[in-house]
Scaffold this active site. Structure first.
Site, PDB file in Angstrom:
ATOM      1  N   LYS A  54      76.675  97.449 114.865  1.00 38.62           N
ATOM      2  CA  LYS A  54      77.409  98.367 115.757  1.00 38.62           C
ATOM      3  C   LYS A  54      77.874  99.604 115.003  1.00 38.62           C
ATOM      4  CE  LYS A  54      81.903  97.622 116.588  1.00 38.62           C
ATOM      5  NZ  LYS A  54      82.810  98.719 116.268  1.00 38.62           N
ATOM      6  N   ASN A  55      78.494  99.389 113.838  1.00 35.17           N
ATOM      7  CA  ASN A  55      79.099 100.513 113.112  1.00 35.17           C
ATOM      8  C   ASN A  55      78.090 101.392 112.384  1.00 35.17           C
ATOM      9  OD1 ASN A  55      81.500  99.749 114.143  1.00 35.17           O
ATOM     10  ND2 ASN A  55      82.258  98.771 112.290  1.00 35.17           N
ATOM     11  N   ARG A 124      87.416 104.686 119.887  1.00 39.63           N
ATOM     12  CA  ARG A 124      87.862 105.728 118.951  1.00 39.63           C
ATOM     13  C   ARG A 124      86.696 106.395 118.249  1.00 39.63           C
ATOM     14  NH1 ARG A 124      92.417 105.603 117.000  1.00 39.63           N
ATOM     15  NH2 ARG A 124      91.662 106.652 115.185  1.00 39.63           N
ATOM     16  N   CYS A 148      95.961 102.727 118.030  1.00 42.77           N
ATOM     17  CA  CYS A 148      95.090 101.578 118.325  1.00 42.77           C
ATOM     18  C   CYS A 148      95.847 100.321 117.935  1.00 42.77           C
ATOM     19  CB  CYS A 148      93.806 101.786 117.542  1.00 42.77           C
ATOM     20  SG  CYS A 148      93.001 100.313 116.955  1.00 42.77           S
ATOM     21  N   ARG A 153      95.884 105.044 112.771  1.00 44.76           N
ATOM     22  CA  ARG A 153      94.509 105.562 112.573  1.00 44.76           C
ATOM     23  C   ARG A 153      94.391 107.060 112.820  1.00 44.76           C
ATOM     24  NH1 ARG A 153      90.324 101.206 114.973  1.00 44.76           N
ATOM     25  NH2 ARG A 153      88.939 102.200 113.495  1.00 44.76           N
ATOM     26  N   PRO A 154      95.078 107.885 112.045  1.00 47.40           N
ATOM     27  CA  PRO A 154      94.973 109.339 112.221  1.00 47.40           C
ATOM     28  C   PRO A 154      93.568 109.838 111.838  1.00 47.40           C
ATOM     29  CG  PRO A 154      96.128 108.806 110.181  1.00 47.40           C
ATOM     30  CD  PRO A 154      95.897 107.496 110.894  1.00 47.40           C
ATOM     31  N   ASP A 156      93.280 112.984 110.241  1.00 44.20           N
ATOM     32  CA  ASP A 156      93.597 114.187 109.442  1.00 44.20           C
ATOM     33  C   ASP A 156      92.505 114.502 108.418  1.00 44.20           C
ATOM     34  OD1 ASP A 156      95.072 112.843 106.640  1.00 44.20           O
ATOM     35  OD2 ASP A 156      94.704 111.627 108.420  1.00 44.20           O
ATOM     36  N   GLN A 157      91.884 113.477 107.843  1.00 48.13           N
ATOM     37  CA  GLN A 157      90.844 113.720 106.830  1.00 48.13           C
ATOM     38  C   GLN A 157      89.600 114.363 107.458  1.00 48.13           C
ATOM     39  OE1 GLN A 157      91.394 112.922 103.360  1.00 48.13           O
ATOM     40  NE2 GLN A 157      93.436 112.873 104.269  1.00 48.13           N
ATOM     41  N   ASP A 343      87.339  94.015 108.285  1.00 48.65           N
ATOM     42  CA  ASP A 343      86.796  93.478 109.541  1.00 48.65           C
ATOM     43  C   ASP A 343      86.459  91.999 109.444  1.00 48.65           C
ATOM     44  OD1 ASP A 343      84.949  96.531 110.387  1.00 48.65           O
ATOM     45  OD2 ASP A 343      87.071  96.023 110.474  1.00 48.65           O
ATOM     46  N   ILE A 365      94.156  97.948 104.480  1.00 46.12           N
ATOM     47  CA  ILE A 365      93.510  99.080 105.178  1.00 46.12           C
ATOM     48  C   ILE A 365      94.302  99.487 106.422  1.00 46.12           C
ATOM     49  CG2 ILE A 365      91.372  99.930 106.229  1.00 46.12           C
ATOM     50  CD1 ILE A 365      90.986  99.313 103.293  1.00 46.12           C
ATOM     51  N   ARG A 435      82.809  94.353 122.928  1.00 48.63           N
ATOM     52  CA  ARG A 435      82.595  95.651 122.295  1.00 48.63           C
ATOM     53  C   ARG A 435      81.766  95.522 121.021  1.00 48.63           C
ATOM     54  NH1 ARG A 435      87.568  98.883 120.916  1.00 48.63           N
ATOM     55  NH2 ARG A 435      85.800 100.168 120.247  1.00 48.63           N
TER      56      ARG A 435
END
Ligand code: EPZ
Length: 459
Positions: A54-55, A124, A148, A153-154, A156-157, A343, A365, A435
């Site tokens: 998925k990822n 997201r 979330c 989970r910003p 900004d990066q 995960d 994390i 999902r």
């Protein structure tokens, strides 16, 4: 008035109904309130084949925005997140045919560089269209993902990196408004140091840099296999990505319009593979062959499972799991790849809930990734949360109960707990599971588990 950008017509602000087809057929705008019932106590036996990752599929589907023509993705799992991404690409103006395990994306005529809240709130990872849209069309309007269940989970990066490439970024009414230099021009190469390794942050900037003017250098990159896989696809499209999968990458940008469509079969899902490895290890007497997994992507997990007393044999793309004795308590601290994957934290914690002794599971994390713990308490697990560490005292037995899924990996961990529990466990709100896990009840059923889906259990 629609604007043109190297042949594709840009459409700004026009709203259209959003429809997401469901991997289980029909439309699926609302989360289904299905539940899954598991009757525990059986050792698992047999083979299970792992689906595509998925990822890896999500960023690669977004990379189709970087080129025209028809791109074909193979080994794509039938998942809600794939359908949400397809709906997003259609909203952006692409023609998308989802026929798992194959997805075909063809450049439509009109491009609307806008990712609406209605879609981004479902997933997201939709933020992964920001880099490609901005790099290809000089502008993008993408809903901020918002918080979330597992953490703030910003992004900004992501934004800091795009600004370093000359983009003008503003936040308006919950949307990121991004524009290329000089009112929508081409991004410029830059030297960017991430403050921390971020998977989708690295992927967004890789795609942006693939069409930027000059050679971009990214430092402190995420090294996940899915990032490396995106690098492979970008190079197939004609980009020059060097170092994907390491913490330093150099990317020589191509002219917008110069990147080619691709035909690519994606890597197997290491997290799905890890989930079945743990499921197999929950019961003594289990003997399961996990097929089609990339063993080298699971080294940290294999090591910890062996330390816990599980027999883990690896041969080619197969991993054999056998359990013929008690589990030993093992401490785990999650970390970016190649460290222990966050995960897999929930699933490993459940394994430790049946081990002899106390194990410390530390989550570094995400700040809120122990939502499965109160549910496991309902099943008789003995777990004490101390900040970002769960102290897990192994118990003799887990008891079947009704429990609530809160996020994707937490829901998988509750199913796994149910496999080892007495009587019946009912896991509710499994839309989280759909999902990221393809046909989980069929796959576990194929290994001998007593498991069924109850449609609309919470209607
Ligand atoms: C990816 O999420 C995965 N999702 C997640 O998998 C996975 O848990 C995560 O990487 C870590 O491995 C996809 O690939 C689609 P991050 P991502 O940016 O990219 C902080 C699953 O279960 N951060 O690497 O969103 C962030 O808050 C999902 O399949 C910033 O502070 O994760 C977190 O603490 C869940 N600023 C840490 O970095 C930023 O701009 C790592 O997050 C970006 C991230």
């Amino acid at each position: 008035m629609p604007e043109s950008h190297d042949g594709a017509t840009l459409v700004i602000g026009v709203r259209a109904p959003i429809t997401i087809s469901s991997p289980r057929g029909g439309c699926d705008n609302e989360e289904t309130m299905d539940a899954i019932r598991v009757r525990g106590g059986k050792a698992l036996k047999g083979r299970v084949r792992i689906s595509g990752a998925k990822n890896a599929a999500l960023p690669i589907l977004c990379a189709t925005l970087l080129s025209d023509g028809e791109s074909r993705l193979r080994n794509v799992p039938a998942l809600r997140d794939i359908d949400t991404t397809a709906a997003l690409l259609r909203f952006l103006g692409r023609n998308v045919r989802v026929n798992a395990p194959e997805v075909v994306v063809d450049a439509g005529k009109d491009v609307r560089p806008e990712a609406p809240y209605e879609l981004v709130k479902l997933m997201r990872a939709s933020v992964l269209v920001l880099g490609p849209l901005l790099a290809r069309f000089g502008r993008a309007k993408v809903s901020l993902p918002g918080g979330c269940a597992i953490g703030a989970r910003p992004i900004d990066q992501h934004l800091k990196g795009l600004e370093a490439m000359g983009a003008k970024i503003s936040l308006e009414r919950g949307y990121v408004i991004a524009e290329g230099p000089n009112g929508g021009g081409r991004l410029r190469a830059a030297e960017i140091v991430f403050d921390l390794p971020t998977v989708t942050g690295t992927e967004n900037l890789m795609m942006a840099a693939a069409l930027a003017k000059g050679r971009t250098s990214l430092f402190n990159c995420a090294r996940e296999p899915e990032v490396e896989e995106l690098g492979r696809v970008l190079n197939k499209m004609g980009a020059e990505v060097d170092g994907a999968g390491t913490d330093v990458m150099h990317i020589k940008g191509k002219e917008p319009g110069d990147l080619l469509p691709f035909d690519h079969a994606i890597i197997p899902d290491r997290i799905e593979a890890g989930t079945y490895m743990i499921a197999a290890a929950m019961m003594e007497g289990s003997d399961v062959l996990v097929e089609g997994a990339e063993v080298q992507d699971l080294e940290a997990l294999v090591l910890k499972m062996r330390m816990a007393g599980v027999e883990v044999g690896t041969k080619g793309q197969s991993i054999r799991i056998r359990r013929n004795g008690p589990l030993k308590a093992v401490n785990v601290t999650t970390a970016p790849h190649p460290g222990f994957p966050t995960d897999m934290q929930a699933q490993f914690l459940v394994l430790m809930s049946r081990a002899k002794g106390e194990s410390m599971i530390t989550e570094t994390i995400f700040e809120n990734r122990f939502m499965h713990v109160p549910e496991l308490h309902r099943m008789g697990a003995n777990i004490t949360l101390r900040g970002r560490t769960a102290a897990v005292e192994g118990v003799e037995r887990l008891y079947g109960a009704s429990v609530m899924a809160t996020d994707l990996r937490a829901s998988a961990s509750l199913i796994i707990a149910g496999l080892a529990a007495d009587d019946e466990t009912e896991v509710r709100r499994v839309y989280h599971l759909d999902r990221g896990y393809e046909h989980i009840e069929e796959k576990l059923g194929g290994l001998g588990a007593t498991i069924e889906r109850v449609k609309g259990a919470e209607g």
